[in-house]
Design an enzyme around this catalytic site. Structure first.
Site, PDB file in Angstrom:
ATOM      1  CB  ALA A  12      -0.927  -0.002   1.213  1.00 39.53           C
ATOM      2  NE  ARG A  14       7.154   1.888  -3.970  1.00 37.31           N
ATOM      3  CZ  ARG A  14       7.664   1.090  -4.896  1.00 37.31           C
ATOM      4  NH1 ARG A  14       7.734   1.483  -6.142  1.00 37.31           N
ATOM      5  NH2 ARG A  14       8.109  -0.107  -4.573  1.00 37.31           N
ATOM      6  CB  SER A 141      -1.602  -8.233 -14.721  1.00 29.21           C
ATOM      7  OG  SER A 141      -1.184  -7.644 -15.945  1.00 29.21           O
ATOM      8  CE1 TYR A 154       3.394  -8.368 -12.640  1.00 26.57           C
ATOM      9  CE2 TYR A 154       2.359  -8.353 -14.807  1.00 26.57           C
ATOM     10  CZ  TYR A 154       2.440  -7.869 -13.512  1.00 26.57           C
ATOM     11  OH  TYR A 154       1.569  -6.898 -13.093  1.00 26.57           O
ATOM     12  CB  ALA A 156       3.674 -18.019 -14.877  1.00 27.58           C
ATOM     13  CE  LYS A 158       0.409  -9.467 -10.933  1.00 28.63           C
ATOM     14  NZ  LYS A 158      -0.111  -8.984  -9.646  1.00 28.63           N
TER      15      LYS A 158
HETATM   16  P1  NAP Z   1       4.468  -0.393  -7.633  1.00 29.03           P
HETATM   17  O1  NAP Z   1       4.168   1.028  -7.887  1.00 29.03           O
HETATM   18  O2  NAP Z   1       5.781  -0.975  -8.081  1.00 29.03           O
HETATM   19  O3  NAP Z   1       4.255  -0.697  -6.080  1.00 29.03           O
HETATM   20  C1  NAP Z   1       4.454  -1.989  -5.590  1.00 29.03           C
HETATM   21  C2  NAP Z   1       3.975  -2.085  -4.159  1.00 29.03           C
HETATM   22  O4  NAP Z   1       4.145  -3.442  -3.719  1.00 29.03           O
HETATM   23  C3  NAP Z   1       4.782  -1.227  -3.201  1.00 29.03           C
HETATM   24  O5  NAP Z   1       3.933  -0.741  -2.196  1.00 29.03           O
HETATM   25  C4  NAP Z   1       5.803  -2.213  -2.622  1.00 29.03           C
HETATM   26  O6  NAP Z   1       6.256  -1.838  -1.328  1.00 29.03           O
HETATM   27  C5  NAP Z   1       4.961  -3.450  -2.552  1.00 29.03           C
HETATM   28  N1  NAP Z   1       5.747  -4.686  -2.514  1.00 29.03           N
HETATM   29  C6  NAP Z   1       6.665  -5.128  -3.403  1.00 29.03           C
HETATM   30  N2  NAP Z   1       7.173  -6.307  -3.005  1.00 29.03           N
HETATM   31  C7  NAP Z   1       6.578  -6.610  -1.823  1.00 29.03           C
HETATM   32  C8  NAP Z   1       6.693  -7.676  -0.906  1.00 29.03           C
HETATM   33  N3  NAP Z   1       7.528  -8.694  -1.114  1.00 29.03           N
HETATM   34  N4  NAP Z   1       5.928  -7.651   0.231  1.00 29.03           N
HETATM   35  C9  NAP Z   1       5.078  -6.625   0.465  1.00 29.03           C
HETATM   36  N5  NAP Z   1       4.922  -5.589  -0.370  1.00 29.03           N
HETATM   37  C10 NAP Z   1       5.668  -5.576  -1.506  1.00 29.03           C
HETATM   38  O7  NAP Z   1       3.377  -1.350  -8.333  1.00 29.03           O
HETATM   39  P2  NAP Z   1       1.915  -0.999  -8.910  1.00 29.03           P
HETATM   40  O8  NAP Z   1       2.058  -0.637 -10.323  1.00 29.03           O
HETATM   41  O9  NAP Z   1       1.182  -0.133  -7.968  1.00 29.03           O
HETATM   42  O10 NAP Z   1       1.287  -2.469  -8.887  1.00 29.03           O
HETATM   43  C11 NAP Z   1       0.430  -2.934  -7.844  1.00 29.03           C
HETATM   44  C12 NAP Z   1      -0.179  -4.257  -8.278  1.00 29.03           C
HETATM   45  O11 NAP Z   1      -0.890  -4.072  -9.515  1.00 29.03           O
HETATM   46  C13 NAP Z   1       0.863  -5.357  -8.555  1.00 29.03           C
HETATM   47  O12 NAP Z   1       0.360  -6.584  -8.148  1.00 29.03           O
HETATM   48  C14 NAP Z   1       0.999  -5.300 -10.065  1.00 29.03           C
HETATM   49  O13 NAP Z   1       1.440  -6.534 -10.582  1.00 29.03           O
HETATM   50  C15 NAP Z   1      -0.431  -4.995 -10.477  1.00 29.03           C
HETATM   51  N6  NAP Z   1      -0.550  -4.410 -11.822  1.00 29.03           N
HETATM   52  C16 NAP Z   1       0.008  -3.217 -12.115  1.00 29.03           C
HETATM   53  C17 NAP Z   1      -0.149  -2.690 -13.399  1.00 29.03           C
HETATM   54  C18 NAP Z   1       0.415  -1.355 -13.805  1.00 29.03           C
HETATM   55  O14 NAP Z   1       0.299  -1.011 -14.982  1.00 29.03           O
HETATM   56  N7  NAP Z   1       0.992  -0.588 -12.924  1.00 29.03           N
HETATM   57  C19 NAP Z   1      -0.837  -3.430 -14.367  1.00 29.03           C
HETATM   58  C20 NAP Z   1      -1.380  -4.654 -14.025  1.00 29.03           C
HETATM   59  C21 NAP Z   1      -1.233  -5.143 -12.738  1.00 29.03           C
HETATM   60  P3  NAP Z   1       7.531  -0.834  -1.123  1.00 29.03           P
HETATM   61  O15 NAP Z   1       7.052   0.535  -1.565  1.00 29.03           O
HETATM   62  O16 NAP Z   1       7.804  -0.887   0.327  1.00 29.03           O
HETATM   63  O17 NAP Z   1       8.629  -1.342  -1.986  1.00 29.03           O
END
Ligand code: NAP
Length: 246
Positions: A12, A14, A141, A154, A156, A158
């Site tokens: 949460a 970011r 995703s 990734y 796999a 998702k």
């Molecule tokens: P992001 O901006 O890279 O943020 C990732 C978040 O996950 C951060 O809060 C990070 O914490 C946390 N995190 C990473 N590894 C972790 C772990 N081992 N344990 C606990 N927390 C962890 O990613 P986002 O784009 O918001 O993506 C969020 C979700 O949406 C992900 O599941 C991603 O696969 C999915 N998604 C994103 C997109 C896109 O276009 N952005 C598209 C499809 C799906 P820290 O800040 O402490 O590192």
């Protein structure tokens, strides 16, 4: 409205997770904010949420580690008693063509993205079964639905979330617990800002709305599923992708 409810949101600090936490808090839920490394961002979000007049608790835990997640859920229970909503959002990418992908990059993505969902859900479901209510929302995703070159690990992880979601929905539906997934397309976060400009422009061509989405767009779908409006929806995957053509 989610007044009186408690939500756990992983990852949460970011991006999408942050927007989900703010949305659910804005609708009145108390929030457990999980993060992995960025304590400052998580603490800042907690202050922002408390200004909305709801409670927030920040807990560091690596979702890929079963015992750390156990502590996370124990702390959440201690603070709030019941847990009503679990949003499995934490996720990472380690992109690369399969021919060059290391075992470590494959394993790490599976551990965080898929095992992380198992770990959190495993610790929360017994509580929800006991209270005979709950909402579980997993962030998958579009890549898990249609694939993407350079993202076998990734995709796999998702796609695994989709099977996990549909199976658990059947397992615990009789206890009035819904389990759904939200599949974002390209959303403006740190994850997509790393993409080369050429890739971003090419991606936009395949999106009906011709632009990337905002984290708030995903948060709105999560809120819909978590609220009374989502009462009779389970085992589904809702895409929030601006109309992507494949
Ligand atoms: P992001 O901006 O890279 O943020 C990732 C978040 O996950 C951060 O809060 C990070 O914490 C946390 N995190 C990473 N590894 C972790 C772990 N081992 N344990 C606990 N927390 C962890 O990613 P986002 O784009 O918001 O993506 C969020 C979700 O949406 C992900 O599941 C991603 O696969 C999915 N998604 C994103 C997109 C896109 O276009 N952005 C598209 C499809 C799906 P820290 O800040 O402490 O590192």
């Amino acid at each position: 409205m989610l007044k009186g409810k408690t939500a756990v949101v992983t990852g949460a600090s970011r991006g999408i997770g942050r927007a989900i936490a703010l949305k659910l808090a804005g609708e009145g839920a108390s929030i457990v904010l999980n993060y992995a490394n960025r304590k400052d961002e998580a603490d800042q979000l907690m202050q922002e949420i408390e200004k909305l007049g709801v409670k927030a608790l920040v807990v560091q835990a690596d979702v890929s580690v079963f015992s750390q997640v156990q502590d996370l859920i124990a702390k959440a229970r201690e603070e709030f008693g019941s847990l009503d909503i679990l949003v499995n959002n934490a996720g990472i990418t380690r992109d690369g063509l399969l021919m060059r992908m290391s075992e470590e990059d494959y394993d790490r993505v599976m551990e965080v993205n898929l095992k992380g969902v198992f770990n959190c859900t495993r610790h929360v479901v017994p509580l929800m079964v006991k209270q005979k209510s709950g909402r579980i929302i997993n962030i998958t995703s579009v890549v898990g639905l249609v694939g993407n070159a350079g993202q076998t690990n990734y995709a796999a992880s998702k796609a695994g979330i989709v099977g996990f979601t549909k199976s658990l929905a059947k397992e615990i539906g009789s206890r009035s617990i819904t389990v759904n997934a939200v599949a974002p397309g390209f959303i403006e976060t740190d994850m997509t800002s790393e993409l080369p400009e050429k890739t971003r422009e090419a991606a936009k061509e395949n999106i009906a709305l011709k632009r990337f989405g905002r984290p708030e767009n995903v948060a709105d779908a999560v809120y819909f599923l978590a609220s009374d409006m989502g009462e009779y929806i389970t085992g589904q995957v809702i895409s929030v992708d601006g109309g992507m053509a494949f």
